[in-house]
Motif scaffolding. Sequence first.
Motif, short mmCIF file in Angstrom:
data_model
loop_
_atom_site.label_atom_id
_atom_site.label_comp_id
_atom_site.label_asym_id
_atom_site.label_seq_id
_atom_site.Cartn_x
_atom_site.Cartn_y
_atom_site.Cartn_z
N PRO A 68 0.81 -1.22 0.00
CA PRO A 68 0.00 0.00 0.00
C PRO A 68 0.85 1.28 0.00
CG PRO A 68 -0.89 -1.57 1.56
CD PRO A 68 0.43 -2.11 1.09
N LYS A 69 1.89 1.29 0.80
CA LYS A 69 2.74 2.47 0.87
C LYS A 69 3.52 2.65 -0.43
CE LYS A 69 6.01 4.75 3.89
NZ LYS A 69 5.19 5.61 4.70
N LEU A 70 4.09 1.57 -0.93
CA LEU A 70 4.89 1.66 -2.16
C LEU A 70 4.02 2.02 -3.36
CD1 LEU A 70 7.40 -1.32 -1.79
CD2 LEU A 70 7.61 1.04 -1.00
N TYR A 71 2.85 1.41 -3.45
CA TYR A 71 1.98 1.71 -4.60
C TYR A 71 1.51 3.16 -4.55
CZ TYR A 71 -1.60 1.37 -8.17
OH TYR A 71 -2.35 1.57 -9.30
N GLY A 72 1.18 3.65 -3.37
CA GLY A 72 0.78 5.05 -3.24
C GLY A 72 1.86 5.99 -3.74
N PRO A 93 -2.01 4.22 -13.60
CA PRO A 93 -2.02 2.91 -12.96
C PRO A 93 -1.23 1.84 -13.71
CG PRO A 93 -4.21 3.86 -12.93
CD PRO A 93 -3.36 4.76 -13.77
N GLU A 94 -1.25 1.89 -15.07
CA GLU A 94 -0.51 0.87 -15.83
C GLU A 94 0.99 0.99 -15.59
OE1 GLU A 94 -1.90 3.69 -18.01
OE2 GLU A 94 -3.67 2.93 -17.03
N LEU A 95 1.48 2.23 -15.62
CA LEU A 95 2.91 2.46 -15.37
C LEU A 95 3.26 2.13 -13.93
CD1 LEU A 95 3.59 5.80 -17.30
CD2 LEU A 95 4.07 3.45 -18.02
N ALA A 96 2.36 2.45 -13.01
CA ALA A 96 2.61 2.17 -11.59
C ALA A 96 2.70 0.66 -11.36
CB ALA A 96 1.51 2.78 -10.73
N ALA A 97 1.85 -0.11 -12.03
CA ALA A 97 1.89 -1.57 -11.87
C ALA A 97 3.22 -2.12 -12.40
CB ALA A 97 0.72 -2.22 -12.61
N ASP A 98 3.68 -1.60 -13.53
CA ASP A 98 4.97 -2.01 -14.08
C ASP A 98 6.10 -1.66 -13.12
OD1 ASP A 98 6.89 -2.93 -15.99
OD2 ASP A 98 7.17 -0.85 -16.65
N ALA A 99 6.06 -0.47 -12.57
CA ALA A 99 7.10 -0.05 -11.63
C ALA A 99 7.07 -0.91 -10.36
CB ALA A 99 6.91 1.43 -11.27
N MET A 100 5.89 -1.28 -9.91
CA MET A 100 5.80 -2.13 -8.72
C MET A 100 6.42 -3.50 -8.99
SD MET A 100 4.38 -0.70 -6.06
CE MET A 100 3.56 -1.94 -5.08
N VAL A 133 11.16 1.87 0.10
CA VAL A 133 10.56 3.07 -0.48
C VAL A 133 11.56 3.72 -1.44
CG1 VAL A 133 9.82 5.43 0.06
CG2 VAL A 133 8.90 3.51 1.35
N ALA A 134 12.82 3.78 -1.03
CA ALA A 134 13.86 4.36 -1.90
C ALA A 134 13.99 3.57 -3.20
CB ALA A 134 15.19 4.41 -1.16
N ILE A 135 13.94 2.26 -3.11
CA ILE A 135 14.02 1.41 -4.31
C ILE A 135 12.81 1.69 -5.21
CG2 ILE A 135 13.85 -0.97 -5.15
CD1 ILE A 135 15.53 -1.77 -2.66
N ALA A 136 11.62 1.70 -4.63
CA ALA A 136 10.40 1.92 -5.41
C ALA A 136 10.42 3.30 -6.07
CB ALA A 136 9.17 1.77 -4.53
N ARG A 137 10.88 4.29 -5.35
CA ARG A 137 10.96 5.66 -5.89
C ARG A 137 11.92 5.70 -7.07
NH1 ARG A 137 14.04 10.17 -5.54
NH2 ARG A 137 12.96 12.15 -5.60
N THR A 138 13.09 5.09 -6.92
CA THR A 138 14.08 5.08 -7.99
C THR A 138 13.53 4.37 -9.22
OG1 THR A 138 15.86 5.09 -6.37
CG2 THR A 138 16.43 4.36 -8.59
N VAL A 139 12.89 3.24 -9.02
CA VAL A 139 12.31 2.49 -10.14
C VAL A 139 11.22 3.33 -10.81
CG1 VAL A 139 10.92 0.46 -10.73
CG2 VAL A 139 12.90 0.21 -9.25
N ALA A 140 10.37 3.98 -10.03
CA ALA A 140 9.30 4.81 -10.60
C ALA A 140 9.88 5.94 -11.44
CB ALA A 140 8.41 5.35 -9.49
N LEU A 141 10.94 6.56 -10.95
CA LEU A 141 11.57 7.63 -11.72
C LEU A 141 12.18 7.09 -13.01
CD1 LEU A 141 13.15 9.70 -8.83
CD2 LEU A 141 11.12 10.26 -10.17
N ASP A 142 12.76 5.89 -12.95
CA ASP A 142 13.29 5.26 -14.16
C ASP A 142 12.18 5.00 -15.17
OD1 ASP A 142 15.85 5.30 -13.12
OD2 ASP A 142 15.82 3.19 -12.49
N VAL A 143 11.06 4.49 -14.69
CA VAL A 143 9.91 4.22 -15.58
C VAL A 143 9.41 5.53 -16.18
CG1 VAL A 143 7.50 3.43 -15.63
CG2 VAL A 143 9.24 2.07 -14.46
#
Length: 177
Positions: free
Chosen positions: A29-33, A42-49, A74-84
């Motif tokens: 929940p925290k990472l997806y938010g 949501p599609e990009l967020a699912a890929d990043a997750m 959280v740091a890993i998820a943030r970095t991946v989201a920025l990469d996506v």
Amino acid sequence: MTPHRELRALLAAAGDAPARERIYALSSPKLYGLVLRLLRQPELAADAMRRAYRQIFHRAAALAAEPDPLSAMVAIARTVALDVAREHGGVDVFEPFRVTQSAEDPLALNERSKVLMRLLAGLGTLSEERRRMLLLAYYDGWTRDALGMYFDVPAAGVRAWLTRSIQQLATALGLRS
């Protein structure tokens, strides 16, 4: 068992499928938010997750040694989201965040709770510019970069303004002396 201890124990046993499921249940929940807030799709967020959890499970042993494994996740998820976001041409920081479920705006309600009235009174103690920045950051979800461009202030200045504004608000609410 504290959440940090439980998460560390689960990360140490991340080769086990039930442990991975529990890690996901505790942290998703925290990472997806966070990921959805950054990517706004949501599609990009699912890929990043998917990518983030792949990295998290790959680094599980190192994360288990962290004092606060959730912060590292959280740091890993943030970095991946920025990469996506970079891969997909980035996300316009001023594009409004699309919400699929409608919710009542607590500020628009006729009957306001005592807590909300205290909060509004506390916000009234801030200058107009600081109040607007605080609300854009925490109510509308603007990033520090977006706030910096909007207010023509460097990101470090935005961070300082937000920190001081929160401290002033906490004092006005009686949460700090």
